[in-house]
Design a protein around this motif. Sequence first.
Motif, PDB file in Angstrom:
ATOM      1  N   GLU A   1      -3.797  -9.111  11.709  1.00 49.70           N
ATOM      2  CA  GLU A   1      -4.228  -7.833  12.317  1.00 49.70           C
ATOM      3  C   GLU A   1      -5.481  -8.076  13.173  1.00 49.70           C
ATOM      4  O   GLU A   1      -6.516  -7.438  12.975  1.00 49.70           O
ATOM      5  CB  GLU A   1      -4.488  -6.792  11.220  1.00 49.70           C
TER       6      GLU A   1
ATOM      7  N   ASN B   1      -5.760  -0.668   8.177  1.00 55.53           N
ATOM      8  CA  ASN B   1      -7.058  -1.277   8.442  1.00 55.53           C
ATOM      9  C   ASN B   1      -7.378  -1.226   9.931  1.00 55.53           C
ATOM     10  O   ASN B   1      -6.477  -1.141  10.757  1.00 55.53           O
ATOM     11  CB  ASN B   1      -6.965  -2.762   8.052  1.00 55.53           C
TER      12      ASN B   1
ATOM     13  N   VAL C   1       0.834  -1.208   0.000  1.00 53.62           N
ATOM     14  CA  VAL C   1       0.000   0.000   0.000  1.00 53.62           C
ATOM     15  C   VAL C   1       0.873   1.265   0.000  1.00 53.62           C
ATOM     16  O   VAL C   1       0.659   2.195  -0.788  1.00 53.62           O
ATOM     17  CB  VAL C   1      -0.945  -0.020   1.226  1.00 53.62           C
TER      18      VAL C   1
ATOM     19  N   ARG D   1      12.051  -2.050   5.469  1.00 53.57           N
ATOM     20  CA  ARG D   1      12.633  -2.957   6.450  1.00 53.57           C
ATOM     21  C   ARG D   1      13.275  -4.106   5.696  1.00 53.57           C
ATOM     22  O   ARG D   1      14.372  -3.971   5.191  1.00 53.57           O
ATOM     23  CB  ARG D   1      11.590  -3.412   7.464  1.00 53.57           C
ATOM     24  N   SER D   2      12.583  -5.248   5.538  1.00 54.64           N
ATOM     25  CA  SER D   2      13.247  -6.403   4.930  1.00 54.64           C
ATOM     26  C   SER D   2      13.636  -6.136   3.480  1.00 54.64           C
ATOM     27  O   SER D   2      14.579  -6.732   2.968  1.00 54.64           O
ATOM     28  CB  SER D   2      12.341  -7.622   5.010  1.00 54.64           C
TER      29      SER D   2
ATOM     30  N   ALA E   1      -3.554  -4.699  -3.590  1.00 52.35           N
ATOM     31  CA  ALA E   1      -2.153  -4.566  -3.988  1.00 52.35           C
ATOM     32  C   ALA E   1      -1.327  -5.551  -3.185  1.00 52.35           C
ATOM     33  O   ALA E   1      -1.712  -5.956  -2.095  1.00 52.35           O
ATOM     34  CB  ALA E   1      -1.659  -3.146  -3.720  1.00 52.35           C
TER      35      ALA E   1
END
Length: 337
Positions: free
Chosen positions: A293, A111, A14, A34-35, A137
């Motif tokens: 989440e 979200n 996103v 990050r990764s 996405a």
Amino acid sequence: MAPPEVLIFGAGAVGAFYGSLIAKTGTPVSVVCRSNYSAVKASGFAVTSPQYGSYTWTPTRVFSSADAARSAGVHWSYIVVTTKALPDVSDDSALLDGLVSDGTAVVLVQNGLGVEEPYTRRFPHASVLSAVTIVSASQPSHGKITHNRWTRVNTGPYLPDIGAAAESSHPATAKAKEFTDLLVSGGVKDASAYTHQKLQQVRWHKIAINASMNPSSVLSNGSSNAAMALDPDLSAHLKAVMEEVLTTAPKILGAPFPLEFATAEHIIRSTRKNDSGSRPSMWGDWESGRPMELEVILGNPIRIAREKGYEMPRMQTLYALLKMAQTNRDKPKGSKL
Ligand SMILES: NC(=O)c1ccc[n+]([C@@H]2O[C@H](COP(=O)([O-])OP(=O)(O)OC[C@H]3O[C@@H](n4cnc5c(N)ncnc54)[C@H](OP(=O)(O)O)[C@@H]3O)[C@@H](O)[C@H]2O)c1
Ligand SMILES: *[C@@H]1O[C@H](CO)[C@@H](O)[C@H](O)[C@H]1NC(C)=O
Ligand SMILES: *[C@@H]1O[C@H](CO)[C@@H](O)[C@H](O)[C@H]1NC(C)=O
Ligand SMILES: *[C@@H]1O[C@H](CO)[C@@H](O)[C@H](O)[C@H]1NC(C)=O
Ligand SMILES: CC(=O)N[C@H]1CO[C@H](CO)[C@@H](O)[C@@H]1O
């Protein structure tokens, strides 16, 4: 006047997608990765979209961490938070210490419910904007962003404690409009600025869908949305969860949903028609062993309702089962409990 500087915090599917569109306006857009940092640092993002075509986006600056972003000493007009909202894993608001300064707007494109609270508590003088996106996405590999469909972004000021009259002259309201204008200029046609109240109504309405479909897909071992809506027993269950949320939210928000918001029956009917086999992204998180989440989609709505004296027993059941399923999935081998 210097152009606004935008920082995308957590440039995944996103964040990188919308960041790449804002960058089309000529606005400097930087990212914290990050990764995928080394891939993005080396080659930027390769975005593919049926709507915008295929293009490479090279962010203005690529940071490997919040610390690296702090060292750059930039004044950020917008910090757009697009990490997964996982308050049970980490308090990402803490990472923004020292990045938020006078005039910074923190935009939460995540979200769930209650995602704003840690930020308003930590940054009482910043503008906190709440945004909901309907988009599909993903990031199938380092720095590759696949946009499938939809680009709706609704953004509103997060101002739970001031009346509607004071809201219109609050700086956060102007910031929400400016941010929406940036998206529209970048080619996001269906970006709109909403009031605090309407944005929270959008969040609750989306919860009705996500809190019914997502855990049910995981707990039924990977059902598609359409399969659930077509099964008589599961569809009765989905509808009842949605109605539980859709009848509780107006009591909490003090106003009925706008008439244009879809009813549970309508959502189930359109889900039935869709034979694409799509599953909620929570199923993908479950399968690949990533945290779900579940606090912002289930736990927070239950707690927010309970504080106002309302119980949502079907939601509570889903939450308890899903949380324990995650605990069992993640427990060390050999653990007896
Ligand atoms: N994808 C969709 O179609 C969609 C649609 C509607 C709403 N949403 C919501 O949008 C939010 C973002 O979802 P997403 O699909 O974009 O997730 P995502 O692809 O996993 O992106 C999140 C990114 O944030 C990074 N990140 C997390 N913590 C970080 C930290 N401390 N420092 C730096 N980077 C960090 C992650 O890095 P790692 O790779 O290291 O974890 C990842 O690249 C979620 O709340 C989701 O529910 C998504
Ligand atoms: C879920 O389905 C997969 C096959 O898709 C199977 O291997 C697995 O055992 C199932 N899990 C449960 C808990 O039934
Ligand atoms: C069904 O979902 C697929 C993928 O999620 C999407 O391409 C399609 O537009 C949807 N169809 C309907 C009728 O909603
Ligand atoms: C929430 O619902 C939307 C729309 O049905 C879906 O595209 C998305 O994958 C869901 N989110 C999660 C975290 O599963
Ligand atoms: C090294 C690493 O973890 N890379 C990840 C980059 O992001 C994609 C999508 O989020 C993951 O699939 C990769 O594992």
